[in-house]
Structure formats: structure tokens, C-alpha cells
Scaffold this motif. Structure first.
Motif, PDB file in Angstrom:
ATOM      1  N   GLU A 129      38.588 -47.814 -67.375  1.00 50.31           N
ATOM      2  CA  GLU A 129      39.152 -47.968 -68.806  1.00 50.31           C
ATOM      3  C   GLU A 129      38.670 -46.274 -69.028  1.00 50.31           C
ATOM      4  O   GLU A 129      39.912 -45.973 -69.755  1.00 50.31           O
ATOM      5  CB  GLU A 129      38.232 -48.872 -69.017  1.00 50.31           C
ATOM      6  CG  GLU A 129      38.097 -50.183 -69.100  1.00 50.31           C
ATOM      7  CD  GLU A 129      37.380 -51.111 -69.408  1.00 50.31           C
ATOM      8  OE1 GLU A 129      37.904 -52.841 -68.781  1.00 50.31           O
ATOM      9  OE2 GLU A 129      36.641 -51.308 -69.313  1.00 50.31           O
ATOM     10  N   ALA A 130      37.720 -45.562 -68.875  1.00 44.42           N
ATOM     11  CA  ALA A 130      37.558 -44.439 -69.480  1.00 44.42           C
ATOM     12  C   ALA A 130      38.606 -43.267 -69.006  1.00 44.42           C
ATOM     13  O   ALA A 130      39.125 -42.569 -69.625  1.00 44.42           O
ATOM     14  CB  ALA A 130      35.940 -44.085 -69.287  1.00 44.42           C
ATOM     15  N   THR A 131      38.698 -43.546 -67.864  1.00 37.77           N
ATOM     16  CA  THR A 131      39.535 -42.336 -67.473  1.00 37.77           C
ATOM     17  C   THR A 131      41.038 -42.354 -68.183  1.00 37.77           C
ATOM     18  O   THR A 131      41.795 -41.454 -68.584  1.00 37.77           O
ATOM     19  CB  THR A 131      39.898 -42.754 -66.326  1.00 37.77           C
ATOM     20  OG1 THR A 131      38.913 -42.391 -65.297  1.00 37.77           O
ATOM     21  CG2 THR A 131      40.756 -41.615 -65.544  1.00 37.77           C
ATOM     22  N   ASP A 132      40.901 -43.804 -68.192  1.00 40.55           N
ATOM     23  CA  ASP A 132      42.684 -44.282 -68.950  1.00 40.55           C
ATOM     24  C   ASP A 132      42.935 -43.998 -69.942  1.00 40.55           C
ATOM     25  O   ASP A 132      43.475 -43.482 -70.436  1.00 40.55           O
ATOM     26  CB  ASP A 132      42.934 -45.902 -68.913  1.00 40.55           C
ATOM     27  CG  ASP A 132      43.037 -46.197 -67.649  1.00 40.55           C
ATOM     28  OD1 ASP A 132      43.854 -44.789 -66.434  1.00 40.55           O
ATOM     29  OD2 ASP A 132      43.237 -46.948 -67.070  1.00 40.55           O
ATOM     30  N   LEU A 133      41.837 -44.305 -70.930  1.00 47.81           N
ATOM     31  CA  LEU A 133      41.356 -43.426 -72.418  1.00 47.81           C
ATOM     32  C   LEU A 133      41.655 -42.129 -72.390  1.00 47.81           C
ATOM     33  O   LEU A 133      41.788 -41.565 -73.403  1.00 47.81           O
ATOM     34  CB  LEU A 133      40.014 -44.299 -73.322  1.00 47.81           C
ATOM     35  CG  LEU A 133      39.818 -45.662 -73.286  1.00 47.81           C
ATOM     36  CD1 LEU A 133      38.952 -46.167 -73.561  1.00 47.81           C
ATOM     37  CD2 LEU A 133      41.055 -46.130 -74.523  1.00 47.81           C
ATOM     38  N   TYR A 134      40.661 -41.512 -71.360  1.00 46.90           N
ATOM     39  CA  TYR A 134      40.951 -39.722 -71.651  1.00 46.90           C
ATOM     40  C   TYR A 134      42.179 -39.048 -71.064  1.00 46.90           C
ATOM     41  O   TYR A 134      42.836 -38.433 -71.968  1.00 46.90           O
ATOM     42  CB  TYR A 134      39.400 -39.878 -71.068  1.00 46.90           C
ATOM     43  CG  TYR A 134      39.378 -38.221 -71.091  1.00 46.90           C
ATOM     44  CD1 TYR A 134      38.770 -37.338 -71.752  1.00 46.90           C
ATOM     45  CD2 TYR A 134      39.962 -36.860 -69.795  1.00 46.90           C
ATOM     46  CE1 TYR A 134      38.340 -36.217 -71.693  1.00 46.90           C
ATOM     47  CE2 TYR A 134      39.119 -35.705 -69.518  1.00 46.90           C
ATOM     48  CZ  TYR A 134      38.345 -35.154 -70.537  1.00 46.90           C
ATOM     49  OH  TYR A 134      37.886 -34.116 -70.534  1.00 46.90           O
ATOM     50  N   GLU A 135      42.813 -39.727 -70.227  1.00 49.94           N
ATOM     51  CA  GLU A 135      43.834 -39.741 -69.951  1.00 49.94           C
ATOM     52  C   GLU A 135      45.102 -39.609 -71.283  1.00 49.94           C
ATOM     53  O   GLU A 135      46.378 -38.853 -71.011  1.00 49.94           O
ATOM     54  CB  GLU A 135      44.175 -39.896 -68.418  1.00 49.94           C
ATOM     55  CG  GLU A 135      43.485 -38.896 -67.284  1.00 49.94           C
ATOM     56  CD  GLU A 135      43.512 -37.541 -67.252  1.00 49.94           C
ATOM     57  OE1 GLU A 135      44.597 -36.810 -68.303  1.00 49.94           O
ATOM     58  OE2 GLU A 135      42.574 -37.028 -67.178  1.00 49.94           O
ATOM     59  N   GLN A 136      45.390 -40.778 -71.766  1.00 50.81           N
ATOM     60  CA  GLN A 136      46.321 -41.534 -73.156  1.00 50.81           C
ATOM     61  C   GLN A 136      46.119 -40.335 -73.829  1.00 50.81           C
ATOM     62  O   GLN A 136      46.858 -39.614 -74.426  1.00 50.81           O
ATOM     63  CB  GLN A 136      45.733 -42.101 -73.013  1.00 50.81           C
ATOM     64  CG  GLN A 136      45.920 -43.449 -72.113  1.00 50.81           C
ATOM     65  CD  GLN A 136      46.174 -45.173 -72.693  1.00 50.81           C
ATOM     66  OE1 GLN A 136      45.214 -45.489 -73.279  1.00 50.81           O
ATOM     67  NE2 GLN A 136      46.033 -45.758 -71.404  1.00 50.81           N
ATOM     68  N   ASN A 161      31.431 -45.960 -71.814  1.00 49.57           N
ATOM     69  CA  ASN A 161      30.814 -45.035 -71.459  1.00 49.57           C
ATOM     70  C   ASN A 161      30.315 -45.202 -69.808  1.00 49.57           C
ATOM     71  O   ASN A 161      29.717 -45.880 -69.731  1.00 49.57           O
ATOM     72  CB  ASN A 161      29.481 -44.933 -72.181  1.00 49.57           C
ATOM     73  CG  ASN A 161      28.768 -43.737 -71.960  1.00 49.57           C
ATOM     74  OD1 ASN A 161      29.550 -42.760 -71.966  1.00 49.57           O
ATOM     75  ND2 ASN A 161      27.465 -43.841 -72.094  1.00 49.57           N
ATOM     76  N   ALA A 162      31.478 -44.160 -69.120  1.00 45.30           N
ATOM     77  CA  ALA A 162      30.813 -44.076 -68.203  1.00 45.30           C
ATOM     78  C   ALA A 162      31.361 -42.829 -67.236  1.00 45.30           C
ATOM     79  O   ALA A 162      32.213 -42.207 -68.408  1.00 45.30           O
ATOM     80  CB  ALA A 162      32.112 -45.215 -66.952  1.00 45.30           C
ATOM     81  N   ASN A 163      31.449 -42.312 -66.404  1.00 42.76           N
ATOM     82  CA  ASN A 163      32.313 -40.890 -66.082  1.00 42.76           C
ATOM     83  C   ASN A 163      33.565 -41.142 -65.385  1.00 42.76           C
ATOM     84  O   ASN A 163      33.779 -42.553 -65.147  1.00 42.76           O
ATOM     85  CB  ASN A 163      31.261 -40.458 -64.732  1.00 42.76           C
ATOM     86  CG  ASN A 163      31.058 -39.016 -64.972  1.00 42.76           C
ATOM     87  OD1 ASN A 163      32.583 -37.965 -65.288  1.00 42.76           O
ATOM     88  ND2 ASN A 163      29.995 -38.008 -64.571  1.00 42.76           N
ATOM     89  N   GLY A 213      35.114 -42.517 -60.359  1.00 40.09           N
ATOM     90  CA  GLY A 213      34.716 -44.383 -59.967  1.00 40.09           C
ATOM     91  C   GLY A 213      35.476 -45.406 -60.078  1.00 40.09           C
ATOM     92  O   GLY A 213      36.549 -45.751 -60.281  1.00 40.09           O
ATOM     93  N   VAL A 214      35.161 -46.493 -58.960  1.00 38.75           N
ATOM     94  CA  VAL A 214      35.938 -47.176 -58.436  1.00 38.75           C
ATOM     95  C   VAL A 214      35.914 -48.133 -59.901  1.00 38.75           C
ATOM     96  O   VAL A 214      36.669 -49.734 -59.334  1.00 38.75           O
ATOM     97  CB  VAL A 214      35.839 -47.906 -57.012  1.00 38.75           C
ATOM     98  CG1 VAL A 214      36.209 -47.046 -56.438  1.00 38.75           C
ATOM     99  CG2 VAL A 214      34.374 -48.252 -56.901  1.00 38.75           C
ATOM    100  N   HIS A 215      34.898 -48.190 -60.188  1.00 35.27           N
ATOM    101  CA  HIS A 215      34.710 -49.491 -61.144  1.00 35.27           C
ATOM    102  C   HIS A 215      35.277 -49.920 -62.523  1.00 35.27           C
ATOM    103  O   HIS A 215      35.982 -49.008 -63.371  1.00 35.27           O
ATOM    104  CB  HIS A 215      32.770 -50.093 -61.529  1.00 35.27           C
ATOM    105  CG  HIS A 215      31.952 -48.338 -62.191  1.00 35.27           C
ATOM    106  ND1 HIS A 215      31.935 -48.515 -63.337  1.00 35.27           N
ATOM    107  CD2 HIS A 215      31.453 -47.486 -61.779  1.00 35.27           C
ATOM    108  CE1 HIS A 215      31.338 -47.224 -63.687  1.00 35.27           C
ATOM    109  NE2 HIS A 215      31.820 -46.433 -62.590  1.00 35.27           N
ATOM    110  N   THR A 216      35.140 -50.410 -63.446  1.00 31.20           N
ATOM    111  CA  THR A 216      35.889 -51.093 -64.542  1.00 31.20           C
ATOM    112  C   THR A 216      35.795 -50.382 -64.956  1.00 31.20           C
ATOM    113  O   THR A 216      37.227 -49.977 -65.743  1.00 31.20           O
ATOM    114  CB  THR A 216      36.253 -52.898 -64.301  1.00 31.20           C
ATOM    115  OG1 THR A 216      36.105 -53.041 -63.558  1.00 31.20           O
ATOM    116  CG2 THR A 216      36.748 -52.766 -65.782  1.00 31.20           C
ATOM    117  N   LEU A 217      34.719 -50.287 -65.776  1.00 36.02           N
ATOM    118  CA  LEU A 217      34.555 -48.791 -67.020  1.00 36.02           C
ATOM    119  C   LEU A 217      34.939 -47.235 -66.793  1.00 36.02           C
ATOM    120  O   LEU A 217      35.076 -47.209 -67.746  1.00 36.02           O
ATOM    121  CB  LEU A 217      32.438 -48.952 -66.743  1.00 36.02           C
ATOM    122  CG  LEU A 217      32.402 -49.989 -67.684  1.00 36.02           C
ATOM    123  CD1 LEU A 217      30.349 -49.500 -67.802  1.00 36.02           C
ATOM    124  CD2 LEU A 217      32.933 -50.523 -68.849  1.00 36.02           C
ATOM    125  N   SER A 218      34.676 -46.940 -65.886  1.00 30.47           N
ATOM    126  CA  SER A 218      34.727 -45.829 -64.938  1.00 30.47           C
ATOM    127  C   SER A 218      36.364 -46.033 -64.965  1.00 30.47           C
ATOM    128  O   SER A 218      37.072 -44.554 -65.578  1.00 30.47           O
ATOM    129  CB  SER A 218      34.872 -45.473 -63.722  1.00 30.47           C
ATOM    130  OG  SER A 218      35.107 -44.277 -63.534  1.00 30.47           O
TER     131      SER A 218
END
Length: 404
Positions: free
Chosen positions: A63-70, A50-52, A56-61
Motif C-alpha cells: 500500500e505504501a509503495t502504491d501511494l509513493y508511486e502514485q 507506515n512501511a518500507n 515487501g510482500v506484506h500489505t502495508l508495504s
């Protein structure tokens, strides 16, 4: 062999009881149920990622970005869009339609014409009426027949050099009619008009190929496809999405902001202002994976079986009339029982644990055409059974006995 009993185990809600009776869920045209595989993805997102996104440069952001774009890429492949940036993630079908209608406000003028059909959901009527009010364009309607089909010969006469846009649903939510969208799209393009297809009802039953259809815009909702509510997709051809102005202003949809001037982001972010339904988008991708694992050919074949069986069994009841008798339809049966109000029939069915939809189904012009207040709508999905249809038939018989 279609193993429906195994599939039903994927849906936890199907094991619950309503009013002390086993749930029979026949309101799939409004919202389909969600399998455990998709529920697990939702829980996993909020438990671990859970992150925006995108910023974001941080890991959660990241990872969330990768899942969303996948997930966006899964949706692209499912609909066979040429580019992933032609996939705009929305809050649902209505959002997508309004986005396009708003964009065309700057492209239409008085004297231009747009065409809708008599079979439309209110979401594919009201935004175009509002567009006409803003621009001075006029709205024309393809009429329907008693069978619930479009009068295609009249569609031919409505098309002209003034036609700029044509909007029809792929499948009627109220009647289940499958419209001949290939012909509608082809004829519209011959006069230079763009076409938007409302795929809210179709995407649970078939797999649209937007490149093969050569459609300009196609909209759908995840909650009709075993996914969560509050997320959907607008597919648009790249050339059209570049022509349309942004729908909303805010974060994410910009390239650079100063108080003097703002420049907009490239596709798809130009149309995705603000924090999106991140978890919903990821879960939408999971729902598409789930449905493809079963296979849309298998789904269509089994649902056609349910439709044929349900139609035959319900018509054994004296005084029952089915609305929407097209040869080309999906697993929706819209009916009334003698002069009994559909709400009363639906209320008794609910007491028996049977969930149906009653009313005009956000398609009031259809009900006005038939001169009825509404219908009882039983809509079947691939996890329903013939035994459940038998329960519906017995329930309708009981309603008739109690209300006659």
C-alpha cells in the motif's frame, strides 16, 4: 474572484500569534506554509501505511509503495514529463543539482566550459565549482544588470563549441527576477550543451512544462510548494539519465550484487539509493494536488496584484530602495532602508509578528554586485493579503523611526 480568506482557513499556522501579534508570514521564498489537506496526508500515512516500499510482500508495504508511486505519477503529470521514470525523487533542489554535477564528473574534461548566471543561489554555484575542480573544466558567468536582469547579449558571446553545460535559475530567490529560460535553453542546445534549470523559486508561482521547454534537467523542492521539507524532484530527460552514473550506492538502486560485480537498477531507482522520504514523497503529491485545485493562473494573477501593491506602498517610505526591478518578476520585494542594516530591520519586524528574511539569501555574488551586506526580503504567497502588506509598511516605518 480569488477568495483569499477562504484559502487562509486551510493553513492552521496563519491563525497563530508571534510576540503577541497576529503572524504575518512573508518568508515564502524560503519555505511556504503547509495546508491542512497536506498535514492530514502526513498524519494518515504514519497512522495507517507506515512501511518500507518496493521490497515487501506484506500489505502495508504494498500500500505504501502504491501511494509513493502514485505521487511520482502526479509529479510527472504536473511537470508534463514524458515518462514517470524521468522523475527522480530527491531530498530537495540541492540534492538534485549535486546528483547531476556528480554525474557529469565522468563526462567533462579539461578545456570544456560550463556556464552559470550571476543571479544564482549558492546551491547552483558551489557544485559546479567543485565539478570544475574535479575535471579541469572552466566556469563562465552571465553577468547581471542594475535592474537584476541577465545580460543576454554577453551570454551569446560565452557560448561556444566548448560549452557542455548551462545552469540558471528560473526565478531569482534574492530578487524575484524571472529569467528568459526558453531563450537560454534554445541557444545552449544550438551549440550542443545540456541545460539544468533550478526551479526552486518558480514552482510555487507557475507550472513548468518540461517537454515544451525542451529542458534537459529541472529541479525543485516540495517545501516551496506547500509541501514538507526534505523532499524534492529532479526531472531529467531519459537519454541523459541513462548516460549519468549512479550518484550513491546502496539498496534499491541495484539489479544484482555480488562481490565480483554489481549491476544497477533501471530508472528511476538507479538514482534513489536507500530508504526514501516515503511520507514526504506522498505529501509532495498531495501538495501538488492542492495547488492545482486553486489553479496556477489564479495564483499568478493574485500574486502579481500583491507584488504591485507591495511595491507601490513600500516606495512611499523615504529612503527605501528596492533591489531587483525587472519588468518580469514574481512576488518578491528585496529592499533596504537608508543605511540601516537589514538584520536590524528584520529584528524589529519580528517583534511585530512579521516574518521576513534578511541577509544575502545564499546569493552573495548578487549582494557583492550591489555592494551591500544583504537585504530585507518580503516574499508573498497566494494566502497573503494586502492588509498584511499594510502591516509590513507600518512596521518598516516604525523600524526607520527607531533606528534612524
Amino acid at each position: 474572484m480569488f477568495k483569499v480568506e477562504d484559502i487562509r482557513k486551510d493553513f492552521p499556522i496563519l491563525s497563530r500569534k508571534v510576540n503577541g501579534k497576529p503572524l504575518v508570514y512573508f518568508d515564502n521564498a524560503a519555505t511556504s506554509q503547509t495546508p491542512q489537506q497536506v498535514i492530514d496526508v502526513i498524519v494518515d500515512y504514519y497512522s495507517n501505511y507506515n512501511a518500507n516500499i518496493h521490497r515487501g510482500v506484506h500489505t502495508l508495504s504494498q500500500e505504501a509503495t502504491d501511494l509513493y508511486e502514485q505521487a511520482r505519477q502526479k509529479i510527472q503529470r504536473h511537470f508534463n514529463a514524458k515518462f514517470s521514470h524521468e522523475i527522480i525523487l530527491t531530498s530537495g533542489t540541492t540534492h538534485g543539482i549535486n546528483l547531476v554535477a556528480n554525474g557529469f564528473s565522468s563526462l567533462l574534461k579539461k578545456g570544456d566550459e560550463i556556464i552559470v548566471s550571476a543571479l544564482e543561489h549558492h546551491s547552483n554555484i558551489v557544485p559546479w565549482q567543485m565539478l570544475c575542480e574535479r575535471t579541469g573544466a572552466s566556469l563562465k558567468v552571465i553577468p547581471m544588470t542594475q535592474e537584476g536582469e541577465l545580460e543576454m547579449a554577453i551570454y551569446d558571446t560565452l557560448l561556444s563549441k566548448n560549452t557542455k553545460l548551462v545552469f540558471v535559475n528560473h526565478i531569482s530567490n534574492a530578487l524575484g527576477t524571472i529569467n528568459p529560460i526558453e531563450t537560454i535553453i534554445d541557444k545552449a542546445h544550438k551549440v550542443g550543451a545540456a541545460v539544468l534549470i533550478d526551479g526552486a523559486q518558480s514552482c510555487a508561482h507557475l507550472k513548468p512544462d518540461v517537454q515544451k521547454l525542451n529542458v534537459d534537467f529541472y529541479v525543485a523542492s516540495a517545501h516551496k510548494m506547500c509541501g514538507p521539507t526534505g523532499v524534492g524532484v529532479l526531472y531529467g530527460k531519459e537519454e541523459w539519465l541513462k548516460k549519468l552514473p549512479p550518484y550513491q550506492g546502496g539498496g534499491e538502486m541495484i539489479a544484482e550484487v555480488t562481490f565480483e560485480k554489481t549491476t544497477y537498477a533501471d530508472l528511476p531507482h538507479k538514482f534513489e539509493a536507500g530508504t526514501p522520504n516515503i511520507c514526504g514523497g506522498i505529501a509532495f503529491g498531495a501538495a501538488i494536488d492542492y495547488m492545482n485545485s486553486i489553479g496556477f493562473d489564479a495564483i499568478a494573477s493574485y500574486e502579481n496584484e500583491l507584488l504591485a501593491y507591495g511595491t507601490k506602498q513600500l516606495l512611499t517610505i523615504d529612503g527605501l530602495k528596492i533591489y531587483g526591478t525587472s519588468e518580469h518578476k514574481t512576488s518578491v520585494i528585496s529592499f533596504n532602508l537608508d543605511s540601516i542594516h537589514p538584520y536590524d530591520v528584520g529584528s524589529i519586524l519580528d517583534k511585530l509578528g512579521i516574518a521576513v528574511r534578511t541577509g544575502h539569501h545564499c546569493a552573495q555574488p548578487i549582494m557583492d554586485y550591489y555592494k551591500i551586506p544583504g537585504t530585507v526580503r518580503a516574499s508573498f504567497s497566494f494566502y497573503n493579503t494586502k492588509a498584511e502588506i499594510d502591516s509590513l509598511v507600518e512596521g518598516v516605518k516604525k523600524a526607520k523611526m527607531m533606528l534612524s
